[in-house]
Design an enzyme around this catalytic site. Structure first.
Site, short mmCIF file in Angstrom:
data_model
loop_
_atom_site.label_atom_id
_atom_site.label_comp_id
_atom_site.label_asym_id
_atom_site.label_seq_id
_atom_site.Cartn_x
_atom_site.Cartn_y
_atom_site.Cartn_z
N ASN A 206 0.94 -1.13 -0.18
CA ASN A 206 0.03 0.00 0.06
C ASN A 206 0.75 1.27 -0.06
O ASN A 206 1.43 1.64 1.05
CB ASN A 206 -0.70 -0.08 1.26
CG ASN A 206 -1.71 1.08 1.26
OD1 ASN A 206 -1.73 2.14 0.41
ND2 ASN A 206 -2.16 1.46 2.63
N TRP A 207 1.04 1.85 -1.21
CA TRP A 207 1.84 2.90 -1.42
C TRP A 207 1.48 4.43 -0.71
O TRP A 207 1.98 5.26 -0.62
CB TRP A 207 2.30 3.24 -2.88
CG TRP A 207 3.18 2.05 -3.27
CD1 TRP A 207 3.96 1.28 -2.79
CD2 TRP A 207 3.59 2.15 -4.62
NE1 TRP A 207 4.88 0.61 -3.62
CE2 TRP A 207 4.53 0.97 -4.66
CE3 TRP A 207 3.30 2.89 -6.03
CZ2 TRP A 207 5.03 0.72 -6.23
CZ3 TRP A 207 3.72 2.29 -7.38
CH2 TRP A 207 4.63 1.27 -7.09
N LYS A 208 0.17 4.26 -0.37
CA LYS A 208 -0.56 5.75 0.12
C LYS A 208 -0.44 6.52 -0.68
O LYS A 208 -0.24 6.32 -1.98
CB LYS A 208 -0.30 5.87 1.59
CG LYS A 208 -0.07 4.69 2.40
CD LYS A 208 0.09 4.99 3.78
CE LYS A 208 0.11 3.53 4.62
NZ LYS A 208 -0.09 3.88 5.99
N HIS B 32 -9.72 0.99 4.61
CA HIS B 32 -8.39 1.36 5.18
C HIS B 32 -8.69 2.07 6.61
O HIS B 32 -9.33 3.27 6.19
CB HIS B 32 -7.39 1.71 4.46
CG HIS B 32 -6.07 1.91 4.97
ND1 HIS B 32 -5.62 2.85 5.65
CD2 HIS B 32 -4.91 1.07 4.82
CE1 HIS B 32 -4.29 2.59 6.09
NE2 HIS B 32 -3.90 1.58 5.63
N GLU C 139 -7.12 4.90 7.46
CA GLU C 139 -7.04 6.26 6.93
C GLU C 139 -8.17 6.48 6.34
O GLU C 139 -8.48 7.95 6.55
CB GLU C 139 -5.53 6.30 6.08
CG GLU C 139 -4.60 6.26 7.23
CD GLU C 139 -3.22 5.58 6.33
OE1 GLU C 139 -3.02 5.65 5.25
OE2 GLU C 139 -2.23 5.07 7.17
N GLU D 78 -5.73 -4.81 10.37
CA GLU D 78 -4.35 -3.97 10.94
C GLU D 78 -5.19 -3.07 12.12
O GLU D 78 -5.81 -2.19 12.09
CB GLU D 78 -4.62 -2.92 9.72
CG GLU D 78 -4.32 -3.52 8.22
CD GLU D 78 -3.73 -2.71 7.17
OE1 GLU D 78 -2.68 -2.74 6.85
OE2 GLU D 78 -4.64 -1.51 7.14
N GLY E 211 1.97 2.42 10.49
CA GLY E 211 3.00 3.49 10.30
C GLY E 211 3.37 3.99 11.65
O GLY E 211 4.31 5.00 11.60
N SER F 229 3.13 -2.17 10.51
CA SER F 229 4.64 -1.98 10.58
C SER F 229 5.37 -3.29 10.24
O SER F 229 6.26 -3.71 10.88
CB SER F 229 5.00 -1.55 12.00
OG SER F 229 4.52 -0.20 12.22
N GLY G 2 2.52 -1.15 4.30
CA GLY G 2 2.85 0.49 4.02
C GLY G 2 4.04 0.74 3.89
O GLY G 2 4.74 0.50 2.69
C1 PEP Z 1 -0.90 0.32 5.71
O1 PEP Z 1 -0.93 1.42 5.35
O2 PEP Z 1 -1.81 -0.67 5.61
C2 PEP Z 1 0.12 -0.34 6.76
C3 PEP Z 1 0.10 -1.36 7.39
O3 PEP Z 1 1.22 0.65 6.78
P1 PEP Z 1 2.64 0.51 7.47
O4 PEP Z 1 2.96 -0.82 7.06
O5 PEP Z 1 3.52 1.69 7.17
O6 PEP Z 1 2.36 0.21 9.11
#
Ligand code: PEP
Length: 250
Positions: free
Chosen positions: A9-11, A94, A96, A166, A172, A211, A232
């Protein structure tokens, strides 16, 4: 019986040249044999992603979509549009999107239903906040998020989607759930779904997100109910994401 699935997931990150470098690195380094890999890119990069990945075993998708097929929805993108650019997958719910853009369980359920109707596989994201975990209501929150979607798309819908658990406090933040914490919730969610249909629950891919990095991926994915990862930050580095993909047990 469940194929490992690792998703990037590049966001809202990347430039045209960074995207080209990441895709070239992934194509060269990821061993897709016995694994499913997908890249969730910002909308504007989807044509470049399609050009780079078509013909490879790496799939791609978008991070969001509107439930309607077309119309006066300024700033939105439809599932039909995504399909024109070869998207096989779309993220739904998600954290976010839920916290920053007001997506409720009902909005998310409608998006999942629209994706299924369009023939695009939704990756349904769920998870509790730190406050909810501290209150001891992780299971309750996740069951509510799953249950709202189950009410709308039914067991047959759940046979065609992927779930990503998640924990919001791990996204993040650099704080990863321990393999035991993640496994406990994954198993609880699978058991919850098995109350409705054991066969569907047994076949459902449940990914962990929060993470994940190359250094902790193997241990997380070795847990019996963790079927891969939604990644992410680490998906913006070729070595990290390649390492995570290649660590997925086959
Ligand atoms: C995500 O955005 O779905 C995610 C898991 O981010 P990160 O790996 O940066 O925690």
């Amino acid at each position: 019986m469940r194929t490992p699935f690792i998703a990037a997931n590049w966001k809202m990150n990347g430039t045209r040249s960074e995207v080209a470098e990441l895709l070239a690195g992934f194509k060269a380094g990821i061993n897709t044999e016995g694994r499913q890999v997908a890249i969730f890119a910002p909308f504007v990069f989807l044509p470049a992603v399609q050009e780079a990945l078509q013909g490879s075993d790496i799939a791609w998708g978008a991070q969001n979509a509107h439930k309607e097929a077309s119309g006066a929805y300024t700033g939105e993108v439809s599932l039909g549009m995504l399909k024109e650019f070869g998207c096989q997958y779309v993220l739904a719910g998600h954290s976010e999107r839920r916290t920053l853009f007001g997506e409720t369980d009902y909005i998310v359920a409608d998006k999942v239903a629209a994706a299924l109707a369009a023939g695009v596989t939704p990756v349904l994201c769920i998870g509790e906040t730190l406050q909810e975990r501290e209150q001891g209501i992780t299971g309750e929150v996740c069951r509510r998020q799953l249950g709202t979607v189950l009410d709308v798309v039914g067991v047959e819908g759940f046979r065609k989607l992927v779930v990503a658990y998640e924990p919001v406090w791990a996204i993040g933040t650099g704080k990863t759930a321990t393999p035991e914490q993640a496994q406990e919730t994954h198993a609880e969610l699978r058991a919850f779904l098995a109350e409705t249909d054991a066969d569907m629950a047994a076949g459902l891919q449940i990914l962990y997100g929060g993470s994940m990095k190359a250094a902790n991926a193997a241990e997380l994915m070795a847990q019996s109910d963790i079927d891969g990862g939604l990644v992410g930050g680490a998906s913006l580095k070729v070595d990290e994401f390649t390492g995570i993909c290649n660590a997925a047990a086959r």
